[in-house]
Design an enzyme around this catalytic site. Structure first.
Site, PDB file in Angstrom:
ATOM      1  N   ASP A  17       1.872 -66.156  33.568  1.00 25.33           N
ATOM      2  CA  ASP A  17       2.837 -65.188  33.888  1.00 25.33           C
ATOM      3  C   ASP A  17       4.166 -65.216  32.915  1.00 25.33           C
ATOM      4  O   ASP A  17       4.757 -64.522  32.642  1.00 25.33           O
ATOM      5  CB  ASP A  17       3.420 -65.066  35.413  1.00 25.33           C
ATOM      6  CG  ASP A  17       3.388 -66.494  35.940  1.00 25.33           C
ATOM      7  OD1 ASP A  17       2.829 -67.444  35.251  1.00 25.33           O
ATOM      8  OD2 ASP A  17       3.922 -66.779  37.022  1.00 25.33           O
ATOM      9  N   LYS A  30      -3.173 -70.950  34.290  1.00 29.68           N
ATOM     10  CA  LYS A  30      -2.308 -70.751  35.899  1.00 29.68           C
ATOM     11  C   LYS A  30      -2.709 -71.874  36.516  1.00 29.68           C
ATOM     12  O   LYS A  30      -3.266 -71.802  37.685  1.00 29.68           O
ATOM     13  CB  LYS A  30      -2.884 -69.316  36.417  1.00 29.68           C
ATOM     14  CG  LYS A  30      -2.315 -68.942  37.497  1.00 29.68           C
ATOM     15  CD  LYS A  30      -0.963 -68.518  37.093  1.00 29.68           C
ATOM     16  CE  LYS A  30       0.004 -67.927  38.564  1.00 29.68           C
ATOM     17  NZ  LYS A  30       1.430 -67.620  38.373  1.00 29.68           N
TER      18      LYS A  30
END
Ligand code: NAD
Length: 357
Positions: A223, A191
């Protein structure tokens, strides 16, 4: 002579491990595998006998062994115990005590079981992903951590996400090595757009790639990875990621296969010594009924032969034997379809042994 420590544990653990031991014995008798098997206590069974979920003797013997084969730990009986002596502590203690920093979680969907997935068969049939999760660092272990109360009386919970470059390089090397031995594709999940710690993760993975010119490295935000896993999972081959992201993504990937009783795992140290176990728990709801699927544990033996014992050919033999048994239509209840021949734990183990013979 190589030594393997067997830890049956609790619930269905002893039932499924017994079948895996049969498979090992068959390899010893018929396929020249040389191995000493020992057994010790862990989890609730160890707590009942000694007051500790991981007796010092078990850890010592695990340290002395070349590999550990674990069933599962835990169960309702021990749920009320203080957290320091719960069965699951035995597992964490082994991971920590043996410094098992690399968790390998394959998500394989045997073509024969394509209907078991909640996704359409064409999306998942033939799925074969390896998720490499960092297991001893990151936010699960970072300091400081806790819950504190501020001057205004408001409570605040906090944890620390921290990786140093040595830890990232160490897990990266394992993942690049596995990618090299498979199809030469590695996806590092982070991330990096939000978390500085994983910005470093991405930098170090990119640096490492120079040492592995035969491996194609890509990066993906977590994600997006979670989304791609259900959209088009076959785009992945080997995935490497942090402890927290790996925890979540490996469960998601496992569920794509629809059969928790089929999936093995390995946790390795820096020298390739490892602990091998099915990804499922002790399944107290079916313990003692002789219906648990032993294939995840038997496939964990295959991983043990491959990653800790240098017996790739025997590992493949087991995997082929499992495929043959599925081809014969044999299924334990958890993977059964309308037209399958439903068998119990023992019959399934016997069928794998017969296919090996
Ligand atoms: P679980 O994985 O034990 O069971 C979830 C469901 O899957 C149950 O319905 C169970 O019957 C089924 N299942 C699991 N393995 C199966 C198999 N081999 N064959 C057929 N069906 C199977 O998870 P849970 O119910 O959340 O946890 C039960 C206990 O296991 C808890 O005490 C938990 O802490 C412990 N646990 C241990 C481990 C481990 O030892 N590595 C991992 C997860 C959970």
């Amino acid at each position: 002579m190589k030594r393997v420590l067997v830890l049956p544990g609790d619930g269905i653990g002893p039932e499924i491990v017994a079948e895996a031991v049969k498979v090992i014995q068959c390899l010893r008798e018929r396929h020249g595998l040389e191995l000493v098997l020992e057994e010790a206590l862990v989890g609730g069974a160890a707590y009942d006998a000694t007051g500790q979920p991981l007796p010092a003797e078990t850890l010592e013997r695990a340290r002395a062994a070349d590999a550990v084969l674990l069933g599962a730990v835990g169960g309702r009986k021990w749920e009320g115990l203080d957290i320091s002596v719960r069965p699951e502590k035995g597992l964490l203690g082994l991971r920590e005590g043996l410094q098992l920093f690399a968790n390998l979680r394959p998500a394989i969907l045997y073509p024969q079981l394509a209907d078991a997935s909640s996704l359409r068969p064409e999306v998942v049939a033939g799925l074969d992903i390896m998720i490499v999760r960092e297991l001893t660092g990151g936010i699960y272990f970072g300091q400081p951590r806790g819950v504190r109360t501020g001057a205004d009386g408001r409570r605040e919970g906090f944890n620390t996400l921290v990786y140093d470059e040595t830890e990232i390089r160490r897990i990266g090397r394992v993942a690049f090595g596995i990618a090299r031995a498979r199809n030469g594709r590695l996806c590092s999940v982070d991330k990096a757009n939000v978390l500085e710690c994983t910005e470093l993760w991405r930098e170090v993975m990119t640096e490492l790639a120079a040492e592995y010119p035969d491996v194609e490295l890509s990066h993906m935000y977590v994600d997006n990875a979670a989304m791609q896993l259900v959209r088009s999972p076959k785009q992945f081959d080997v995935v490497v990621t942090t402890n927290l992201f790996g925890d979540i993504l490996s469960d998601e990937a496992a569920m794509l296969t629809g059969s928790i009783g089929m999936l093995p795992s390995a946790s390795l140290d820096a020298d390739g010594k490892g602990m091998y176990e099915p990804i499922h728990g002790s399944a107290p709801d079916i313990a003692g009924q002789g219906v648990a699927n032993p294939l995840a544990t038997i496939l964990s033996v295959a991983m043990m032969l491959r990653y800790s014992l240098g017996e790739e050919a025997l590992a493949r033999r087991i995997e082929t034997a499992v495929g043959e048994v599925l081809d014969q239509g044999l299924r334990t209840p958890d993977i059964a379809a309308a037209d399958s021949r439903v068998v119990g734990t023992r019959e399934m183990g016997d069928a794998v042994v017969a296919a090996l013979s």
